[in-house]
Write an enzyme that holds these catalytic residues in place. Structure first.
Site, PDB file in Angstrom:
ATOM      1  N   SER A 154      -4.508  10.205  -4.213  1.00 26.53           N
ATOM      2  CA  SER A 154      -5.963  10.199  -4.031  1.00 26.53           C
ATOM      3  C   SER A 154      -6.514  11.601  -4.236  1.00 26.53           C
ATOM      4  CB  SER A 154      -6.307   9.742  -2.606  1.00 26.53           C
ATOM      5  OG  SER A 154      -7.673   9.993  -2.330  1.00 26.53           O
ATOM      6  N   TYR A 167      -4.232   8.953   6.308  1.00 26.26           N
ATOM      7  CA  TYR A 167      -4.289   8.507   4.902  1.00 26.26           C
ATOM      8  C   TYR A 167      -4.194   9.704   3.950  1.00 26.26           C
ATOM      9  CZ  TYR A 167      -6.290   6.691   0.582  1.00 26.26           C
ATOM     10  OH  TYR A 167      -6.512   6.366  -0.740  1.00 26.26           O
TER      11      TYR A 167
HETATM   12  N1  LIG Z   1     -10.952   2.992  -3.856  1.00 28.77           N
HETATM   13  C1  LIG Z   1     -10.911   4.314  -3.747  1.00 28.77           C
HETATM   14  O1  LIG Z   1     -11.937   4.981  -3.550  1.00 28.77           O
HETATM   15  C2  LIG Z   1      -9.613   5.044  -3.886  1.00 28.77           C
HETATM   16  C3  LIG Z   1      -9.649   6.445  -4.017  1.00 28.77           C
HETATM   17  C4  LIG Z   1      -8.444   7.115  -4.129  1.00 28.77           C
HETATM   18  C5  LIG Z   1      -7.249   6.433  -4.108  1.00 28.77           C
HETATM   19  N2  LIG Z   1      -7.266   5.078  -3.969  1.00 28.77           N
HETATM   20  C6  LIG Z   1      -5.983   4.405  -3.969  1.00 28.77           C
HETATM   21  O2  LIG Z   1      -5.965   3.458  -5.012  1.00 28.77           O
HETATM   22  C7  LIG Z   1      -5.199   2.321  -4.604  1.00 28.77           C
HETATM   23  C8  LIG Z   1      -6.048   1.063  -4.678  1.00 28.77           C
HETATM   24  O3  LIG Z   1      -7.250   1.267  -3.966  1.00 28.77           O
HETATM   25  P1  LIG Z   1      -8.164   0.062  -3.477  1.00 28.77           P
HETATM   26  O4  LIG Z   1      -9.547   0.567  -3.365  1.00 28.77           O
HETATM   27  O5  LIG Z   1      -7.919  -1.140  -4.285  1.00 28.77           O
HETATM   28  O6  LIG Z   1      -7.515  -0.046  -2.000  1.00 28.77           O
HETATM   29  P2  LIG Z   1      -7.305  -1.216  -0.996  1.00 28.77           P
HETATM   30  O7  LIG Z   1      -6.990  -0.613   0.294  1.00 28.77           O
HETATM   31  O8  LIG Z   1      -8.456  -2.079  -0.986  1.00 28.77           O
HETATM   32  O9  LIG Z   1      -6.125  -2.065  -1.657  1.00 28.77           O
HETATM   33  C9  LIG Z   1      -4.821  -1.824  -1.392  1.00 28.77           C
HETATM   34  C10 LIG Z   1      -3.981  -3.026  -1.797  1.00 28.77           C
HETATM   35  O10 LIG Z   1      -2.727  -2.869  -1.166  1.00 28.77           O
HETATM   36  C11 LIG Z   1      -2.348  -4.095  -0.585  1.00 28.77           C
HETATM   37  N3  LIG Z   1      -1.448  -3.841   0.536  1.00 28.77           N
HETATM   38  C12 LIG Z   1      -1.743  -3.309   1.739  1.00 28.77           C
HETATM   39  N4  LIG Z   1      -0.643  -3.269   2.515  1.00 28.77           N
HETATM   40  C13 LIG Z   1       0.364  -3.775   1.767  1.00 28.77           C
HETATM   41  C14 LIG Z   1       1.753  -4.001   2.012  1.00 28.77           C
HETATM   42  N5  LIG Z   1       2.318  -3.693   3.189  1.00 28.77           N
HETATM   43  N6  LIG Z   1       2.499  -4.539   1.025  1.00 28.77           N
HETATM   44  C15 LIG Z   1       1.948  -4.876  -0.163  1.00 28.77           C
HETATM   45  N7  LIG Z   1       0.641  -4.695  -0.451  1.00 28.77           N
HETATM   46  C16 LIG Z   1      -0.134  -4.149   0.512  1.00 28.77           C
HETATM   47  C17 LIG Z   1      -3.653  -4.740  -0.153  1.00 28.77           C
HETATM   48  O11 LIG Z   1      -3.510  -6.135   0.068  1.00 28.77           O
HETATM   49  C18 LIG Z   1      -4.549  -4.384  -1.334  1.00 28.77           C
HETATM   50  O12 LIG Z   1      -4.406  -5.348  -2.365  1.00 28.77           O
HETATM   51  C19 LIG Z   1      -4.687   2.638  -3.213  1.00 28.77           C
HETATM   52  O13 LIG Z   1      -3.428   3.260  -3.288  1.00 28.77           O
HETATM   53  C20 LIG Z   1      -5.714   3.625  -2.702  1.00 28.77           C
HETATM   54  O14 LIG Z   1      -5.177   4.418  -1.683  1.00 28.77           O
HETATM   55  C21 LIG Z   1      -8.400   4.374  -3.867  1.00 28.77           C
END
Ligand SMILES: NC(=O)c1ccc[n+]([C@@H]2O[C@H](COP(=O)([O-])OP(=O)(O)OC[C@H]3O[C@@H](n4cnc5c(N)ncnc54)[C@H](O)[C@@H]3O)[C@@H](O)[C@H]2O)c1
Length: 261
Positions: A154, A167
Site C-alpha cells: 500500500s 495495517y
Molecule cells: N482500496 C484501497 O484504497 C487500497 C489501497 C492500498 C492497498 N490496497 C490493497 O489492495 C488489496 C485489495 O484492496 P481492496 O480495496 O479490494 O480491499 P478489501 O479489504 O476490500 O478486499 C480484500 C479481499 O481479501 C479477502 N480476504 C480477507 N481475508 C481473507 C482471508 N483470510 N483469506 C482469503 N481472502 C481474504 C476479502 O474477502 C476481500 O475479497 C488489499 O491488499 C489492500 O490492502 C487497497
C-alpha cells in the site's frame, strides 16, 4: 532492443495460470476479471466464497477460464489444497497475486485503541497469508521452470499513514518479504515484486469510507482524480508478464503521482 525480446508476446498473460487471493471482491475481483479477459486461467482464492464463486461463474459465462477455490489464506492446509486444485485443474501455476488483506473491514482509529488480537489477525492475513501462499505455489513454479509473484502492499507505507497502525505496519512488511523472497527464489527463475496502490475506489473501500475521509484525497497527486481498481491492472499484469522477466525484488508505486520514490 533486448536480445530475444518478442514484442508480440512479451506483455501477454494468455494461457498462464494465475492465482488471485482475495479475488472475489474489491480490487481483486477486477484483477481476476481483467486477467481472464487477457486470456489467463484464473484461480480465485477468497474467503468470501459466495462472491468468489459468482465472479468465477461470470468469467466462465463470458467465455473465460476461472475457478473459484474458497480459501482462508491463514489456513495452511486450505492454502495447500487451493494450490493443488489450481495445478490439477489447469496443469500448473505460473503466477500468484497476493491481494487478500484485512483492510476495508478495519475501523480507522487511534493506534492506542488497537487490541492485540486485532493486531494478530491483521498480521495473520496480510503477512502469514502471503508467506503460506508463496510456499504452496513454489514447488509448482519450480516444476514450470519459473513464475511470478506480485504482492500487494500500500502507498500508506511511503507516507506512514496513521489510523490503521497494524495495517500500515503489515503492508511495510510486505515489501521486506518481497525483497528477501526475491533473493531466495531467484535461482528458480521466480520473480517477486510488490505494488503499492494509492487510495483506490474499490467497491469495498467506498462502502467503508466516509465522504469526509475521501474528500480532498486527490490534491497531492500529479493526476488529480480518484484512483480506480483499473488503474492498477496494467502494473500488475506487466509484473506477471515475460516483459518484466528481469525485474525482481522491486516495488512499483501506482497512486497518480502522490508519492515518488
Ligand atoms: N482500496 C484501497 O484504497 C487500497 C489501497 C492500498 C492497498 N490496497 C490493497 O489492495 C488489496 C485489495 O484492496 P481492496 O480495496 O479490494 O480491499 P478489501 O479489504 O476490500 O478486499 C480484500 C479481499 O481479501 C479477502 N480476504 C480477507 N481475508 C481473507 C482471508 N483470510 N483469506 C482469503 N481472502 C481474504 C476479502 O474477502 C476481500 O475479497 C488489499 O491488499 C489492500 O490492502 C487497497
Amino acid at each position: 532492443m533486448a536480445e530475444g525480446f518478442n514484442a508480440k508476446t512479451a506483455y501477454s498473460v494468455a494461457n498462464k495460470v494465475m492465482i488471485v487471493t482475495g479475488g472475489g471482491t474489491g480490487i481483486g475481483k477486477v484483477y481476476s476479471q481483467r486477467l481472464a479477459e487477457s486470456g489467463a486461467k484464473v484461480v480465485l482464492a477468497d474467503i468470501a466464497a459466495e462472491e468468489s464463486n459468482a465472479v468465477a461463474a461470470s468469467i466462465r459465462e463470458a467465455g473465460g477460464d476461472a475457478l473459484s477455490v474458497p480459501t482462508d489464506v491463514t489456513d495452511e492446509n486450505a492454502v495447500q489444497a487451493m494450490a493443488d486444485k489450481a495445478a490439477d485443474t489447469f496443469g500448473g501455476i505460473d503466477g500468484l497475486i497476493n491481494n487478500a488483506s484485512l483492510m476495508s473491514v478495519l475501523p480507522r482509529g487511534d493506534w492506542f485503541d488497537i487490541k492485540a488480537d486485532r493486531w494478530d489477525s491483521v498480521m495473520a492475513v496480510n503477512l502469514k497469508g502471503i508467506f503460506l501462499c508463496c510456499r504452496a505455489v513454489y514447488p509448482y513454479m519450480q516444476k514450470r521452470g519459473g513464475g511470478s509473484i506480485v504482492n500487494i502492499s500500500s502507498s500508506r507505507i511511503w507516507e506512514g499513514n496513521p489510523n490503521r497502525l497494524d495495517y500500515t505496519t503489515s503492508k511495510a512488511g510486505v515489501v521486506g518479504l518481497t525483497r528477501a523472497l526475491a533473493r531466495e527464489v531467484g535461482d528458480d527463475k521466480i520473480s517477486v515484486n510488490a505494488v503499492t496502490p494509492g487510495f483506490t475506489m474499490s467497491e469495498t473501500q467506498i462502502a467503508s469510507s466516509s465522504s469526509n475521509y475521501m474528500g480532498g484525497r486527490d490534491d497531492g497527486k500529479c493526476f488529480k482524480r480518484p484512483q480506480f481498481p483499473d488503474d492498477l491492472v496494467g502494473a500488475v499484469i506487466f509484473l506477471l508478464s515475460d516483459a518484466a522477466g528481469f525485474m525482481t525484488g522491486q516495488t512499483i508505486n501506482v497512486d497518480g503521482g502522490m508519492y515518488m520514490h
